[in-house]
Design a protein around this motif. Structure first.
Motif, short mmCIF file in Angstrom:
data_model
loop_
_atom_site.label_atom_id
_atom_site.label_comp_id
_atom_site.label_asym_id
_atom_site.label_seq_id
_atom_site.Cartn_x
_atom_site.Cartn_y
_atom_site.Cartn_z
N THR A 50 -3.08 0.52 -3.85
CA THR A 50 -3.02 -0.76 -3.38
C THR A 50 -2.53 -1.57 -4.37
O THR A 50 -3.11 -1.66 -5.59
N THR A 67 -4.11 7.47 -2.78
CA THR A 67 -3.42 6.09 -2.27
C THR A 67 -3.57 5.20 -3.25
O THR A 67 -4.56 5.22 -4.27
N LYS A 82 0.70 -1.24 0.03
CA LYS A 82 -0.06 0.07 0.00
C LYS A 82 0.82 1.29 0.14
O LYS A 82 1.92 1.33 0.65
N GLY A 142 1.07 -2.22 4.01
CA GLY A 142 0.03 -3.25 3.47
C GLY A 142 0.82 -4.53 4.18
O GLY A 142 1.52 -4.69 5.06
#
Length: 149
Positions: free
Chosen positions: A128, A126, A83, A96
């Motif tokens: 992921t 952000t 992340k 993450g």
């Protein structure tokens, strides 16, 4: 007494106060009609800009993953994720299941060149990066807009 020319009009040059008030009133009515539509289109424009930026960041992250794996091997194992969160314009690890390697963050910061702040909300972007069956899925969120690739 006003002098009249041969066509029945006065020779005064300029506008009367009544004429100016009428023009200002017409302009105020036009602004009142146009302003709500303009703000609606500005909101839509900010959302579209955030969606475009999220898609561009996802593309640039794909490039960063390829660059990292060329020199360092896999970014993460299957069923793990990395992340990222941008603080201003710099990407940082955002806890993450795998901590983003410093070399990867350097590549990300070199490759991600577009705006990472939301135009709509002002929030930082952000991302992921998840790996499943040897394939990466990148999900990027900018403001209220999100994209996956």
């Amino acid at each position: 007494m006003k002098k009249m020319n041969n066509k029945g009009f006065s020779n005064n040059k300029g506008f009367s106060l009544i004429e100016l008030i009428i023009v200002i009133a017409i302009m105020a009515i036009l602004v009142a009609i146009i302003a709500p539509n303009l703000t609606k289109y500005l909101g839509k424009s900010k959302k579209k800009t955030d969606a475009k930026n999220a898609d561009e960041i996802a593309q640039q992250l794909q490039t960063a993953i390829t660059d990292y794996e060329t020199d360092n091997g896999a970014l993460c194992a299957d069923d793990e994720d990395v992340k990222l969160k941008w603080n201003g314009s710099t990407a940082a690890d955002n806890s993450g299941t795998v901590t983003a390697p410093t070399a990867f963050l350097t590549i990300v910061n070199d490759n991600v060149t577009n705006s990472t702040k939301s135009k709509e909300t002002g929030a930082d972007a952000t991302a992921t990066i998840a790996k499943a069956s040897g394939k990466y899925t990148i999900t990027v969120t900018v403001g209220n807009e999100s994209t996956s690739r």
